[in-house]
Design a protein around this motif. Sequence first.
Motif, PDB file in Angstrom:
ATOM      1  N   GLY A 195      21.237 -35.360  -3.073  1.00 18.04           N
ATOM      2  CA  GLY A 195      21.215 -36.823  -3.108  1.00 18.04           C
ATOM      3  C   GLY A 195      19.869 -37.437  -3.383  1.00 18.04           C
ATOM      4  N   ALA A 196      18.893 -36.616  -3.843  1.00 18.72           N
ATOM      5  CA  ALA A 196      17.567 -37.172  -4.130  1.00 18.72           C
ATOM      6  C   ALA A 196      17.593 -37.956  -5.446  1.00 18.72           C
ATOM      7  N   ALA A 215      11.824 -31.132  -0.921  1.00 17.34           N
ATOM      8  CA  ALA A 215      11.485 -31.262   0.503  1.00 17.34           C
ATOM      9  C   ALA A 215      11.899 -32.634   1.034  1.00 17.34           C
ATOM     10  N   ALA A 216      11.689 -33.663   0.238  1.00 18.14           N
ATOM     11  CA  ALA A 216      12.074 -35.009   0.678  1.00 18.14           C
ATOM     12  C   ALA A 216      13.584 -35.089   0.873  1.00 18.14           C
ATOM     13  N   ALA A 217      14.325 -34.461  -0.035  1.00 18.42           N
ATOM     14  CA  ALA A 217      15.795 -34.488   0.077  1.00 18.42           C
ATOM     15  C   ALA A 217      16.261 -33.753   1.330  1.00 18.42           C
ATOM     16  N   LEU A 218      15.488 -32.756   1.739  1.00 17.81           N
ATOM     17  CA  LEU A 218      15.841 -31.970   2.941  1.00 17.81           C
ATOM     18  C   LEU A 218      15.195 -32.527   4.209  1.00 17.81           C
ATOM     19  N   TYR A 245      12.220 -24.155 -12.278  1.00 11.67           N
ATOM     20  CA  TYR A 245      12.183 -25.400 -13.055  1.00 11.67           C
ATOM     21  C   TYR A 245      13.587 -25.870 -13.424  1.00 11.67           C
ATOM     22  N   GLU A 246      14.528 -24.936 -13.443  1.00  9.42           N
ATOM     23  CA  GLU A 246      15.917 -25.325 -13.716  1.00  9.42           C
ATOM     24  C   GLU A 246      16.654 -25.666 -12.432  1.00  9.42           C
ATOM     25  N   VAL A 247      16.403 -24.896 -11.399  1.00  8.22           N
ATOM     26  CA  VAL A 247      17.271 -25.014 -10.220  1.00  8.22           C
ATOM     27  C   VAL A 247      16.807 -26.093  -9.232  1.00  8.22           C
ATOM     28  N   LEU A 248      15.510 -26.325  -9.142  1.00 12.58           N
ATOM     29  CA  LEU A 248      15.060 -27.314  -8.149  1.00 12.58           C
ATOM     30  C   LEU A 248      15.585 -28.724  -8.425  1.00 12.58           C
TER      31      LEU A 248
END
Length: 116
Positions: A115-116, A21-24, A104-107
């Motif tokens: 860019g997070a 969410a922060a990255a978005l 857990y793999e994709v997030l």
Amino acid sequence: MVSVGRGVAAQEDLALVDELAAALEAEVGCTRPVAEGSGWMARERYIGVSGALLKPDLFVAVGLSGQIQHMVGANSAKTIVAVNKDKNAPVFKQCDYGIVADLYEVLPKLSAALGA
Ligand SMILES: Cc1cc2nc3c(=O)[nH]c(=O)nc-3n(C[C@H](O)[C@H](O)[C@H](O)COP(=O)(O)OP(=O)(O)OC[C@H]3O[C@@H](n4cnc5c(N)ncnc54)[C@H](O)[C@@H]3O)c2cc1C
């Protein structure tokens, strides 16, 4: 908006959702069981017929099945992206882009790509 469901196994794992969410630059919401069942998020954060009704540009559904009671709060979004490890999850019939994968793999990969 990034909304998380019972696919998250532990409260501390919500950090993965917060990171995406922060990255978005998005807010974090959840399904009702995450707020009212496990109490991992505030009740004000749950989305749906008995929760918040939204109209975001982007709605990312993470580890939630896509039950109508939840999706009515989200299906006015311009674009819906779903991540679910069950290819038959109802959410895949309601999204614009679907990723069949373990969250857990994709997030972490999505967050890193952003860019997070
Ligand atoms: C009268 C009434 C009103 C309701 N109002 C609301 C409401 O306003 N809002 C609301 O949200 N609900 C509401 N509900 C509840 C709703 O019907 C659903 O039970 C709820 O939305 C399901 O939450 P969920 O998707 O988190 O859980 P589940 O349905 O259990 O789905 C969890 C999903 O996570 C996936 N998953 C599991 N592990 C992983 C993993 N590692 N990676 C990726 N995916 C994974 C599974 O494949 C599954 O699809 C209401 C119910 C009733 C009866």
